[in-house]
Design a protein around this motif. Structure first.
Motif, PDB file in Angstrom:
ATOM      1  N   TYR A 165       0.824  -1.211   0.000  1.00  0.00           N
ATOM      2  CA  TYR A 165       0.000   0.000   0.000  1.00  0.00           C
ATOM      3  C   TYR A 165       0.856   1.257   0.000  1.00  0.00           C
ATOM      4  N   VAL A 166       2.148   1.074  -0.224  1.00  0.00           N
ATOM      5  CA  VAL A 166       3.053   2.224  -0.205  1.00  0.00           C
ATOM      6  C   VAL A 166       3.156   2.794  -1.608  1.00  0.00           C
ATOM      7  N   ARG A 167       2.974   4.099  -1.695  1.00  0.00           N
ATOM      8  CA  ARG A 167       3.206   4.807  -2.951  1.00  0.00           C
ATOM      9  C   ARG A 167       4.273   5.854  -2.673  1.00  0.00           C
ATOM     10  N   GLY A 168       5.399   5.723  -3.396  1.00  0.00           N
ATOM     11  CA  GLY A 168       6.517   6.606  -3.086  1.00  0.00           C
ATOM     12  C   GLY A 168       7.049   6.199  -1.725  1.00  0.00           C
ATOM     13  N   LEU A 169       7.025   7.143  -0.792  1.00  0.00           N
ATOM     14  CA  LEU A 169       7.510   6.834   0.549  1.00  0.00           C
ATOM     15  C   LEU A 169       6.371   6.544   1.515  1.00  0.00           C
ATOM     16  N   PHE A 170       5.159   6.921   1.118  1.00  0.00           N
ATOM     17  CA  PHE A 170       4.092   6.963   2.109  1.00  0.00           C
ATOM     18  C   PHE A 170       3.038   5.895   1.880  1.00  0.00           C
ATOM     19  N   LEU A 171       2.362   5.529   2.971  1.00  0.00           N
ATOM     20  CA  LEU A 171       1.221   4.638   2.871  1.00  0.00           C
ATOM     21  C   LEU A 171       0.086   5.387   2.188  1.00  0.00           C
ATOM     22  N   SER A 172      -0.564   4.712   1.269  1.00  0.00           N
ATOM     23  CA  SER A 172      -1.699   5.344   0.615  1.00  0.00           C
ATOM     24  C   SER A 172      -2.980   4.882   1.296  1.00  0.00           C
ATOM     25  N   ARG A 173      -3.646   5.827   1.949  1.00  0.00           N
ATOM     26  CA  ARG A 173      -4.868   5.476   2.653  1.00  0.00           C
ATOM     27  C   ARG A 173      -5.922   5.008   1.660  1.00  0.00           C
ATOM     28  N   ALA A 174      -5.893   5.573   0.460  1.00  0.00           N
ATOM     29  CA  ALA A 174      -6.893   5.181  -0.539  1.00  0.00           C
ATOM     30  C   ALA A 174      -6.712   3.717  -0.936  1.00  0.00           C
ATOM     31  N   LEU A 175      -5.466   3.306  -1.158  1.00  0.00           N
ATOM     32  CA  LEU A 175      -5.221   1.901  -1.509  1.00  0.00           C
ATOM     33  C   LEU A 175      -5.625   0.985  -0.375  1.00  0.00           C
ATOM     34  N   GLU A 176      -5.262   1.398   0.842  1.00  0.00           N
ATOM     35  CA  GLU A 176      -5.628   0.583   2.007  1.00  0.00           C
ATOM     36  C   GLU A 176      -7.137   0.438   2.092  1.00  0.00           C
ATOM     37  N   MET A 177      -7.821   1.549   1.837  1.00  0.00           N
ATOM     38  CA  MET A 177      -9.272   1.558   1.978  1.00  0.00           C
ATOM     39  C   MET A 177      -9.923   0.660   0.933  1.00  0.00           C
ATOM     40  N   THR A 178      -9.395   0.680  -0.281  1.00  0.00           N
ATOM     41  CA  THR A 178      -9.958  -0.164  -1.334  1.00  0.00           C
ATOM     42  C   THR A 178      -9.896  -1.631  -0.925  1.00  0.00           C
ATOM     43  N   GLU A 179      -8.722  -2.048  -0.446  1.00  0.00           N
ATOM     44  CA  GLU A 179      -8.551  -3.450  -0.047  1.00  0.00           C
ATOM     45  C   GLU A 179      -9.431  -3.772   1.169  1.00  0.00           C
ATOM     46  N   THR A 180      -9.498  -2.830   2.111  1.00  0.00           N
ATOM     47  CA  THR A 180     -10.311  -3.054   3.310  1.00  0.00           C
ATOM     48  C   THR A 180     -11.772  -3.239   2.944  1.00  0.00           C
ATOM     49  N   ARG A 181     -12.271  -2.385   2.077  1.00  0.00           N
ATOM     50  CA  ARG A 181     -13.679  -2.498   1.665  1.00  0.00           C
ATOM     51  C   ARG A 181     -13.917  -3.814   0.966  1.00  0.00           C
ATOM     52  N   ARG A 182     -12.998  -4.182   0.064  1.00  0.00           N
ATOM     53  CA  ARG A 182     -13.180  -5.403  -0.714  1.00  0.00           C
ATOM     54  C   ARG A 182     -13.268  -6.614   0.217  1.00  0.00           C
ATOM     55  N   LEU A 183     -12.248  -6.743   1.114  1.00  0.00           N
ATOM     56  CA  LEU A 183     -12.210  -7.927   1.969  1.00  0.00           C
ATOM     57  C   LEU A 183     -13.257  -7.858   3.066  1.00  0.00           C
ATOM     58  N   GLY A 184     -13.470  -6.661   3.591  1.00  0.00           N
ATOM     59  CA  GLY A 184     -14.465  -6.505   4.650  1.00  0.00           C
ATOM     60  C   GLY A 184     -15.834  -6.930   4.161  1.00  0.00           C
ATOM     61  N   ARG A 185     -16.173  -6.549   2.918  1.00  0.00           N
ATOM     62  CA  ARG A 185     -17.478  -6.933   2.362  1.00  0.00           C
ATOM     63  C   ARG A 185     -17.506  -8.411   2.049  1.00  0.00           C
ATOM     64  N   ARG A 186     -16.403  -8.915   1.510  1.00  0.00           N
ATOM     65  CA  ARG A 186     -16.375 -10.327   1.131  1.00  0.00           C
ATOM     66  C   ARG A 186     -16.615 -11.200   2.359  1.00  0.00           C
ATOM     67  N   LEU A 187     -16.061 -10.796   3.497  1.00  0.00           N
ATOM     68  CA  LEU A 187     -16.224 -11.585   4.714  1.00  0.00           C
ATOM     69  C   LEU A 187     -17.426 -11.157   5.536  1.00  0.00           C
ATOM     70  N   ALA A 188     -18.164 -10.164   5.029  1.00  0.00           N
ATOM     71  CA  ALA A 188     -19.351  -9.670   5.740  1.00  0.00           C
ATOM     72  C   ALA A 188     -19.016  -9.216   7.156  1.00  0.00           C
ATOM     73  N   VAL A 189     -17.989  -8.402   7.264  1.00  0.00           N
ATOM     74  CA  VAL A 189     -17.654  -7.834   8.570  1.00  0.00           C
ATOM     75  C   VAL A 189     -18.718  -6.811   8.925  1.00  0.00           C
ATOM     76  N   LYS A 190     -19.253  -6.939  10.128  1.00  0.00           N
ATOM     77  CA  LYS A 190     -20.260  -5.975  10.573  1.00  0.00           C
ATOM     78  C   LYS A 190     -19.592  -4.945  11.461  1.00  0.00           C
ATOM     79  N   ALA A 191     -19.633  -3.686  11.012  1.00  0.00           N
ATOM     80  CA  ALA A 191     -18.998  -2.624  11.778  1.00  0.00           C
ATOM     81  C   ALA A 191     -19.665  -1.316  11.415  1.00  0.00           C
ATOM     82  N   ALA A 192     -19.447  -0.294  12.239  1.00  0.00           N
ATOM     83  CA  ALA A 192     -20.007   1.018  11.938  1.00  0.00           C
ATOM     84  C   ALA A 192     -19.187   1.671  10.831  1.00  0.00           C
ATOM     85  N   ASN A 193     -17.869   1.579  10.940  1.00  0.00           N
ATOM     86  CA  ASN A 193     -17.015   2.153   9.909  1.00  0.00           C
ATOM     87  C   ASN A 193     -15.709   1.387   9.885  1.00  0.00           C
TER      88      ASN A 193
END
Lengths: 351, 500
Positions: free
Chosen positions: B361-389
């Motif tokens: 999830y690193v772009r250049g030197l920094f972590l990309s929150r957008a990339l992290e978020m994309t993966e989190t949404r994908r896997l979180g939905r796939r596993l049906a994680v129930k959470a507020a955010n």
């Protein structure tokens, strides 16, 4: 009975990307409390004394805490991962003594900095090796090396002082690195900045960026939150901890060089007792001693609060013991505030 | 037969989402040893915890010598004459034998100070009573596990315990030490104590017990004198249920060998573990607690590096010295202990999911929150994680959702092989079914899965092939469809072959 859960989630649950913004959460942030404290400190001090806001006085005040603050940045990372380095002040002494001897041997100012940083690096590596190879608690190891490093300095120096340094080296510590520059606009000017404060500012930005925006920073938070789960997640926990001890040594060596240049002389009791002042900065900055919580901004603000409180009290001729009482009370008050709010919320919720 | 010293009538206990005990009745008779039998998770520990005042039952009655009692705390249970000797001894290593025996009820002299001499003398008496010549002034940490058990028995006697519960007391003992322990059990029996004996080893049960109580899924499925049953009947009682219908198995085509493990060994915990694992295959690893399954798989994953053996992944020989080596090679390990080893409770869902491969999830030197978020949404939905955010801290989620996040973290590393160590331990039934379904889905996606589980229906429901481990070694291998619950349990417990 095994419903297609994957579809269900998209239809039934909307998981937000981030929590909704709430004023109360924002105001209860540690950094906000520190900003309020900082403003109060400045306002009260400038009302009490008309010399407090003088830029030259303030510049001198910063040099009194910048060396400590540089070490506090590394200490913050160590405490964040549940470690601590109590040998920092002793490393300052050992580095300073090495610089003193090197200066007497005619080494250049740049080499004196290299010597200080190099000695710090070695001391830090020694701490890190003991902590990670022998799996000893860092508080025990560094209490030991604190005694060891300081003792070495005392044995070698006795009651002797090292006072011969090249003038360019002393200038680095005693002159402003950036001179006061006025512009045609009366309130627009470049203030005088000592080298140590400038280095602290730059390092604070670098540490802040590394801790809060890079993968390494995230790994440190993970280690501090749960070192076992971090290891199971493939994070090289011990390698990072070792590196942090080395970093702490390097920062102590650098601080030792800056301090030696500023004082122009050193004895074996140089920087004595600093370790606890530095830990105070880090704790007041909101870094949890239990690990996993903290920010560089918090530490930066805490450094300024503590520095300006000390400075304000000294220009009003308040004795050092009273300053100590005030800082102790301040620390306890500030770390209690979030707990008090939690309790109040608990009571209101009827518990 | 004398009157029972202790009876449980209709005792039930539930935890959120789990029915641990349902309407269990049993009675203990002075001078008899009652074996408590059941699979892991059948409710034995819950009974022990209710008898020792750690849990309070939701329903039902406890009577001691005919009198109804409510245990508000372990202290009440002690006072009622019930003492437990645990699997891992819970004692104070830094204190002396005598202090351990009398912890919580030390004899006090007239001045209020501890009567040390009296305490040591009484300790010596108690230890003599069970023929255990351990000096009372000895520090506990210098004793062997067997000797610590003896100290615990002395502690129980110091309370005048009428009921002594022994929870797998032989698990860490040698054959001679077991003989010693059994001699003492016989002596306690002769003195009129009622003894509850928990063990997975049938030879011990038949050797020492007078009566048995068998539990399954929190319910009592049988009891009576031990002489009235044989081993085969007990095994059937423990596992007897239509296991194959619990978790419908997905039909997944099985591909080529992905992982090949040969003679995986370390110094103490496991030896010569070898298996081939194919794409789309679920390999079950069954055994009793302590059979070395977790240790072997952690060796494969680089937590405690193996001392001998080879690991080949897709034809490439691997040398795994740390978890990051394993992750890079494409092996994931979802640990058993979710709270300590799996989840980072004080971090958020996103930070947990991306932790094991942050580099991605690193772009250049920094972590990309957008990339992290994309993966989190994908896997979180796939596993049906129930959470507020997605930033919600794991500490605020239920156990089942925490486990889903931990699994998501490992899927984010895009593994070829995933080892799931007790993936449904301690999670609610709803999430359990979702996790089971998901394990099938993973295999369907072409992952090779190793499933460590102590729950027979789980492995029998999901696995294509099953390896049974016992005392650090593979003892038997079963193919799906050509196995029976009795045979599997028989192999794991070392019950005699003819019993199976």
């Amino acid at each position: 009975m095994n419903a297609p859960v994957t579809q269900e989630s998209q239809d039934r649950y909307t998981v937000l990307d981030r929590p909704p913004w709430r004023l109360r959460d924002a105001l209860l942030r540690w950094e906000v409390i520190l900003v309020i404290l900082l403003v109060l400190t400045v306002v009260v001090n400038s009302l009490v004394s008309d010399v407090f806001l003088d830029v030259y006085n303030l510049a001198d005040a910063t040099s009194n805490f910048s060396e400590m603050a540089i070490i506090a940045l590394a200490m913050a990372l160590l405490i964040l991962v549940r470690d601590i380095d109590l040998s920092v002040a002793a490393i300052v002494a050992l580095a300073s003594m090495s610089i003193g001897y090197a200066a007497a041997a005619g080494w250049s100012p740049a080499m004196l900095f290299v010597v200080g940083i190099g000695v710090g690096l070695l001391c830090g590596a020694f701490n890190g090796a003991l902590v990670t190879w022998f799996r000893l608690p860092s508080i025990v190891v560094t209490i030991g090396t604190m005694s060891l490093f300081r003792g070495l300095t005392q044995v070698i120096l006795g009651d002797q002082a090292l006072t011969k340094y090249p003038q360019p080296f002393l200038d680095l510590g005693q002159n402003y690195f950036i001179q006061m520059t006025e512009t045609s606009v009366p309130w627009l000017f470049v203030p005088p900045v000592p080298l140590s404060f400038l280095i602290f500012l730059i390092l604070a930005v670098v540490f802040g960026i590394v801790l809060h925006t890079t993968a390494v920073g995230r790994k440190l938070f993970a280690i501090g939150s749960n070192p076992i789960a971090a290891r199971f997640s493939g994070i090289p926990v011990d390698r990072l901890r070792f590196f942090l001890f080395v970093l702490s040594g390097i920062m102590s060596g650098l601080a030792g060089a800056l301090l030696t240049a500023r004082l122009g002389s050193m004895r074996s009791n140089i920087a004595i007792g600093w370790e606890l002042d530095i830990v105070t900065m880090v704790i007041l900055g909101g870094v949890s001693i239990a690990g996993g919580v903290g920010s560089i901004l918090g530490v930066f603000l805490a450094v300024l609060v503590l520095g300006l409180v000390r400075f304000g009290m000294s220009i009003n001729n308040i004795p050092g013991q009273v300053v100590s009482v005030y800082i102790g009370a301040l620390l306890i008050a500030v770390i209690s505030i979030p707990r008090i709010f939690e309790k109040l919320r608990g009571w209101r919720a009827g518990r | 037969m004398p009157d029972p010293v202790l009876t449980l009538t209709g005792v039930s206990k539930s935890f959120p989402g789990v029915r641990a005990l349902h309407d269990v009745s049993l009675s203990l008779t002075p001078g008899r040893v009652t074996a408590l039998i059941g699979e892991n998770g059948a409710g034995k520990s819950t009974i022990v915890k209710i008898l020792t005042g750690i849990y309070r039952p939701d329903a039902g009655e406890i009577r001691v010598k005919g009198e109804a009692r409510h245990f508000a705390s372990p202290r009440d249970a002690w006072a009622a004459g019930i003492a437990a000797i645990h699997q891992e001894t819970v004692m104070f290593d830094e204190l002396t034998v005598a202090e351990n025996i009398f912890m919580g009820h030390m004899p006090v002299g007239p001045t209020g100070a501890v009567d040390w001499a009296g305490m040591r003398a009484r300790s010596a008496d108690l230890l003599n009573r069970i023929d255990a010549p351990i000096p009372p002034a000895f520090p506990l940490k210098r004793l062997s596990v067997a000797q610590k058990h003896l100290v615990e028995i002395a502690r129980a006697l110091s309370h005048d315990a009428q009921v002594v519960i022994m929870d797998e007391p032989t698990a860490a003992l040698s054959a001679n030490e077991i003989d010693d322990l059994f001699r003492i059990v016989a002596q306690l029996k002769a003195e009129g104590h009622a003894i509850v004996f928990i063990s997975h080893k049938f030879d011990e049960i038949f050797r020492i017990a007078d009566d048995f109580v068998c539990l399954r899924d929190g319910e009592k499925v049988g009891d009576g004198p031990i002489a009235s049953v044989n081993e085969a009947q007990l095994v059937r009682m423990m596992v007897g249920r239509p296991v194959d219908q619990v978790f419908p198995k997905r039909e997944v085509p099985i591909g080529d060998v992905v992982l090949s493990v040969k003679n995986l060994s370390n110094a103490t915990e496991y030896a010569d573990v070898s298996f081939d694992l194919r794409k789309g295959e679920i390999l079950g690893l069954y055994g009793l607690v302590g059979a070395g399954r977790t240790e072997a798989m952690q060796g494969l994953f680089g937590i405690t590096p193996m001392t001998r053996g080879t690991v080949t992944l897709e034809g490439r020989r691997l040398s795994i010295g740390s978890p990051s080596d394993a992750i890079r090679a494409g092996i994931s390990y979802v640990p058993e202990d979710r709270q300590d080893q799996g989840a980072i409770l004080s971090l958020g869902i996103r930070e947990n999911i991306t932790l094991a491969n942050l580099g991605k999830y690193v772009r250049g030197l920094f972590l990309s929150r957008a990339l992290e978020m994309t993966e989190t949404r994908r896997l979180g939905r796939r596993l049906a994680v129930k959470a507020a955010n997605w930033e919600q801290r794991l500490a605020e989620l239920s156990g089942g959702n925490q486990q889903k996040v931990v699994i998501a973290k490992w899927l984010a590393t895009r593994p070829k092989v995933i080892v799931l160590d007790e993936p449904t331990k301690g999670i609610d039934i709803g999430s359990k079914a979702a996790v089971h379904d998901f394990i099938g889905e993973l295999a369907g996606d072409g992952l090779a899965v190793v499933l460590i589980s102590s729950e027979l229906p789980e492995v029998m429901g999901l696995a294509d092939r099953l390896i049974v481990m016992k005392e650090g070694r593979m003892v038997e291998e079963f193919q799906r469809g050509r196995w029976s619950a009795e045979e599997i349990v028989g192999a794991a417990t070392g019950a005699r072959k003819e019993a199976a």
